[in-house]
Design a protein around this motif. Structure first.
Motif, PDB file in Angstrom:
ATOM      1  N   VAL A  24       0.738  -1.243   0.057  1.00 58.44           N
ATOM      2  CA  VAL A  24       0.114   0.015   0.162  1.00 58.44           C
ATOM      3  C   VAL A  24       0.780   1.427  -0.042  1.00 58.44           C
ATOM      4  N   LEU A  25       1.904   1.257   0.665  1.00 58.70           N
ATOM      5  CA  LEU A  25       2.852   2.447   0.829  1.00 58.70           C
ATOM      6  C   LEU A  25       4.100   2.346  -0.047  1.00 58.70           C
ATOM      7  N   ASP A  26       4.155   1.191  -0.569  1.00 59.60           N
ATOM      8  CA  ASP A  26       5.323   1.000  -1.456  1.00 59.60           C
ATOM      9  C   ASP A  26       6.680   1.308  -0.981  1.00 59.60           C
ATOM     10  N   ALA A  27       6.511   1.012   0.215  1.00 62.93           N
ATOM     11  CA  ALA A  27       7.929   1.262   1.443  1.00 62.93           C
ATOM     12  C   ALA A  27       8.203   0.068   2.449  1.00 62.93           C
ATOM     13  N   PRO A  28       8.731  -0.960   1.758  1.00 63.46           N
ATOM     14  CA  PRO A  28       9.072  -2.214   2.400  1.00 63.46           C
ATOM     15  C   PRO A  28      10.062  -1.660   3.515  1.00 63.46           C
ATOM     16  N   GLU A  29      10.043  -2.105   4.664  1.00 60.33           N
ATOM     17  CA  GLU A  29      10.901  -2.065   5.885  1.00 60.33           C
ATOM     18  C   GLU A  29      12.081  -3.115   5.857  1.00 60.33           C
ATOM     19  N   ILE A  30      11.812  -4.374   5.269  1.00 64.02           N
ATOM     20  CA  ILE A  30      12.610  -5.716   5.565  1.00 64.02           C
ATOM     21  C   ILE A  30      12.673  -6.054   4.130  1.00 64.02           C
ATOM     22  N   PRO A  31      13.606  -6.877   3.803  1.00 65.79           N
ATOM     23  CA  PRO A  31      14.209  -7.324   2.520  1.00 65.79           C
ATOM     24  C   PRO A  31      12.962  -8.539   2.314  1.00 65.79           C
ATOM     25  N   ASP A  32      12.595  -9.139   1.076  1.00 64.97           N
ATOM     26  CA  ASP A  32      11.694  -9.963   0.698  1.00 64.97           C
ATOM     27  C   ASP A  32      12.044 -11.401   1.339  1.00 64.97           C
ATOM     28  N   VAL A  33      13.298 -11.654   1.393  1.00 67.31           N
ATOM     29  CA  VAL A  33      13.645 -12.912   1.943  1.00 67.31           C
ATOM     30  C   VAL A  33      13.255 -13.161   3.407  1.00 67.31           C
ATOM     31  N   GLU A  34      13.402 -11.949   4.194  1.00 64.64           N
ATOM     32  CA  GLU A  34      12.992 -11.895   5.597  1.00 64.64           C
ATOM     33  C   GLU A  34      11.430 -12.087   5.532  1.00 64.64           C
ATOM     34  N   ARG A 150      -9.517 -11.689  -1.394  1.00 70.82           N
ATOM     35  CA  ARG A 150      -8.544 -12.042  -0.285  1.00 70.82           C
ATOM     36  C   ARG A 150      -7.102 -12.023  -0.865  1.00 70.82           C
ATOM     37  N   THR A 151      -6.920 -12.670  -2.189  1.00 68.18           N
ATOM     38  CA  THR A 151      -5.546 -12.640  -2.690  1.00 68.18           C
ATOM     39  C   THR A 151      -5.039 -11.556  -2.829  1.00 68.18           C
ATOM     40  N   ILE A 152      -5.667 -10.271  -2.937  1.00 66.26           N
ATOM     41  CA  ILE A 152      -5.165  -9.006  -3.367  1.00 66.26           C
ATOM     42  C   ILE A 152      -4.413  -8.270  -2.465  1.00 66.26           C
ATOM     43  N   ALA A 153      -3.167  -8.089  -2.652  1.00 66.77           N
ATOM     44  CA  ALA A 153      -2.294  -7.580  -1.508  1.00 66.77           C
ATOM     45  C   ALA A 153      -2.645  -6.357  -0.922  1.00 66.77           C
ATOM     46  N   SER A 154      -3.203  -5.522  -1.712  1.00 64.77           N
ATOM     47  CA  SER A 154      -3.335  -3.955  -1.406  1.00 64.77           C
ATOM     48  C   SER A 154      -5.032  -3.810  -0.727  1.00 64.77           C
ATOM     49  N   ILE A 155      -5.426  -4.987  -0.516  1.00 61.53           N
ATOM     50  CA  ILE A 155      -6.788  -5.180  -0.049  1.00 61.53           C
ATOM     51  C   ILE A 155      -6.558  -5.596   1.650  1.00 61.53           C
ATOM     52  N   PRO A 156      -6.594  -4.887   2.449  1.00 65.24           N
ATOM     53  CA  PRO A 156      -6.312  -5.092   3.888  1.00 65.24           C
ATOM     54  C   PRO A 156      -7.306  -6.402   4.272  1.00 65.24           C
ATOM     55  N   LEU A 157      -6.683  -7.308   4.993  1.00 65.74           N
ATOM     56  CA  LEU A 157      -7.784  -8.573   5.709  1.00 65.74           C
ATOM     57  C   LEU A 157      -8.165  -8.066   6.718  1.00 65.74           C
ATOM     58  N   ARG A 158      -7.560  -7.105   7.561  1.00 63.93           N
ATOM     59  CA  ARG A 158      -7.853  -6.504   8.653  1.00 63.93           C
ATOM     60  C   ARG A 158      -7.667  -4.982   8.840  1.00 63.93           C
ATOM     61  N   LEU A 159      -8.584  -4.014   9.352  1.00 66.41           N
ATOM     62  CA  LEU A 159      -8.475  -2.546   9.336  1.00 66.41           C
ATOM     63  C   LEU A 159      -7.269  -2.339  10.133  1.00 66.41           C
ATOM     64  N   ARG A 160      -6.432  -1.282   9.919  1.00 63.39           N
ATOM     65  CA  ARG A 160      -5.666  -0.734  10.610  1.00 63.39           C
ATOM     66  C   ARG A 160      -6.058   0.473  11.249  1.00 63.39           C
ATOM     67  N   GLY A 161      -5.371   1.046  12.417  1.00 67.23           N
ATOM     68  CA  GLY A 161      -5.761   2.338  12.936  1.00 67.23           C
ATOM     69  C   GLY A 161      -7.026   2.091  13.753  1.00 67.23           C
ATOM     70  N   GLU A 162      -7.859   2.980  14.320  1.00 70.60           N
ATOM     71  CA  GLU A 162      -9.028   2.565  15.077  1.00 70.60           C
ATOM     72  C   GLU A 162     -10.108   3.751  14.722  1.00 70.60           C
ATOM     73  N   ASP A 163     -11.177   3.898  15.540  1.00 74.09           N
ATOM     74  CA  ASP A 163     -12.421   4.400  15.234  1.00 74.09           C
ATOM     75  C   ASP A 163     -13.170   4.116  13.824  1.00 74.09           C
ATOM     76  N   TRP A 164     -12.834   2.896  13.247  1.00 77.29           N
ATOM     77  CA  TRP A 164     -13.667   2.675  12.124  1.00 77.29           C
ATOM     78  C   TRP A 164     -14.858   1.929  12.673  1.00 77.29           C
ATOM     79  N   PRO A 165     -15.969   1.981  11.882  1.00 81.17           N
ATOM     80  CA  PRO A 165     -17.264   1.541  12.428  1.00 81.17           C
ATOM     81  C   PRO A 165     -17.135  -0.022  12.628  1.00 81.17           C
ATOM     82  N   GLU A 166     -18.232  -0.817  13.292  1.00 85.61           N
ATOM     83  CA  GLU A 166     -18.199  -2.239  13.403  1.00 85.61           C
ATOM     84  C   GLU A 166     -18.359  -2.729  12.032  1.00 85.61           C
TER      85      GLU A 166
END
Ligand SMILES: Cc1ccc2cc(C(N)=O)cc(O)c2n1
Length: 323
Positions: A24-34, A150-166
């Motif tokens: 989503v951010l196109d800013a990896p923090e670890i190498p692919d092998v990790e 579910r297989t599309i990586a830019s679609i979150p399987l769970r939401l980040r952050g908070e204050d999203w509606p249930e």
């Protein structure tokens, strides 16, 4: 076992974080092998303890057993289509109609975004977990393509952050970037000879797969363009605020989103993106302008299924490149 189960939870959190950073951010923090090592460790623990599997596990990204057919889904809130205009004069007419219908057009601003040439889908999240994905269909009833989304990586399987509606229903366009399109067509020419005519057809064909393991191998992305609000739910006052909330919650939203305060601003945006069209990594077939204020949208309402508060300003058809 509790420490192993704890390790599984930690792996899920880490993999979700790194997947968000990369896709989503196109800013990896670890190498692919990790990333791959963490992923394999998660799969090993889930293989030992299938009872610990959860629908939001990153292992769901690889696809599941093929379905016999697609179930139908009724959209709580109908998925809208857009009226089109093809000229500057028609766009000015749209603006004039909007102003003539508003009591007070002084605060009128427009949200502008590229109209991606893909497949409109709706995602349903309950308690922050993706529970369903569906195609637009006829706007009221679509097909259940949950396994595929579910297989599309830019679609979150769970939401980040908070204050999203249930319960949160997110609308967006699933598309295939041009580079990915070229890659799967080259692969198709070398293997089964199946090639797609254009990225939109490639995206549609990849989403129509009953075997989500095939979808998992296709370079698809999703760009979100709206939230289907339940009646009376007002989490924010403008469309653009809503899109910013989607970014906070982990969704990919067009970086080209702008808010302008006049129809002249819309025309400048249209010309600007038309000039850059071929430099974009994905196909677009126009620009979508929306009245940004949700209050003004409600005042304007819809005609049949197309909202009075939105218009798609289409580009001239791209001359087909004759190879
Ligand atoms: C209301 C609506 C309906 C279809 C849309 C389609 C797109 C698109 N194809 O990118 C963008 C939007 O903002 C849309 N908005």
């Amino acid at each position: 076992d509790s420490s192993l189960r704890e390790r599984l939870r930690a792996l899920r959190d880490q993999l979700h974080h790194h997947s968000y950073q990369y896709y989503v951010l196109d800013a990896p923090e670890i190498p692919d092998v990790e990333y791959d090592r963490l992923f394999r460790e998660l799969q090993e623990i889930e293989a030992q303890h299938p009872e610990w599997l959860t629908p939001d596990s990153p292992s769901q990204r690889v696809g599941a057993e093929p379905l016999p057919s697609f179930n139908q889904v009724r959209h709580e809130t109908p998925m809208l289509s857009l009226d089109n205009v093809f000229s500057e004069q028609e766009l000015l007419d749209f603006d004039r109609r909007v102003k003539s219908r508003l009591d007070d057009a002084a605060t009128l601003t427009y949200a502008c975004e590229p109209k991606l040439d893909g497949i409109a889908v709706s995602l349903l999240y309950v308690d922050g977990i993706l529970v369903r994905g569906a195609t637009r269909g006829d706007g009221r009833v679509g097909e259940d393509i949950t396994q595929n989304v579910r297989t599309i990586a830019s679609i979150p399987l769970r939401l980040r952050g908070e204050d999203w509606p249930e319960e949160l229903e997110v609308r967006g366009e699933i598309y295939m970037p041009r580079a990915g399109f070229e890659r799967i067509n080259a692969l198709g020419r070398e293997t089964d000879g199946k090639v797609f005519v254009n990225p939109r057809n490639a995206a549609a064909g990849s989403l129509r797969q009953l075997d989500s393991r095939i979808t998992a191998k296709r370079p698809l992305e999703m760009s979100c363009y709206g939230i289907a609000l339940q009646e009376g739910e007002a989490l924010f006052e403008t469309h653009s605020e809503g899109l910013q909330r989607l970014r906070d919650w982990g969704f990919l939203v067009s970086p080209e989103l702008r808010v302008v305060d006049s129809i002249e601003g819309c025309l400048a945006y249209y010309e600007g993106l038309l000039a850059r069209r071929d430099a974009l990594a994905y196909d677009i077939d126009g620009i979508v302008f929306k009245v940004d204020s949700l209050a003004l949208q409600a005042e304007l309402g819809f005609v049949s299924r197309a909202p009075r508060w939105a218009i798609a300003h289409k580009f001239p058809a791209q001359e087909e490149i004759t190879l």
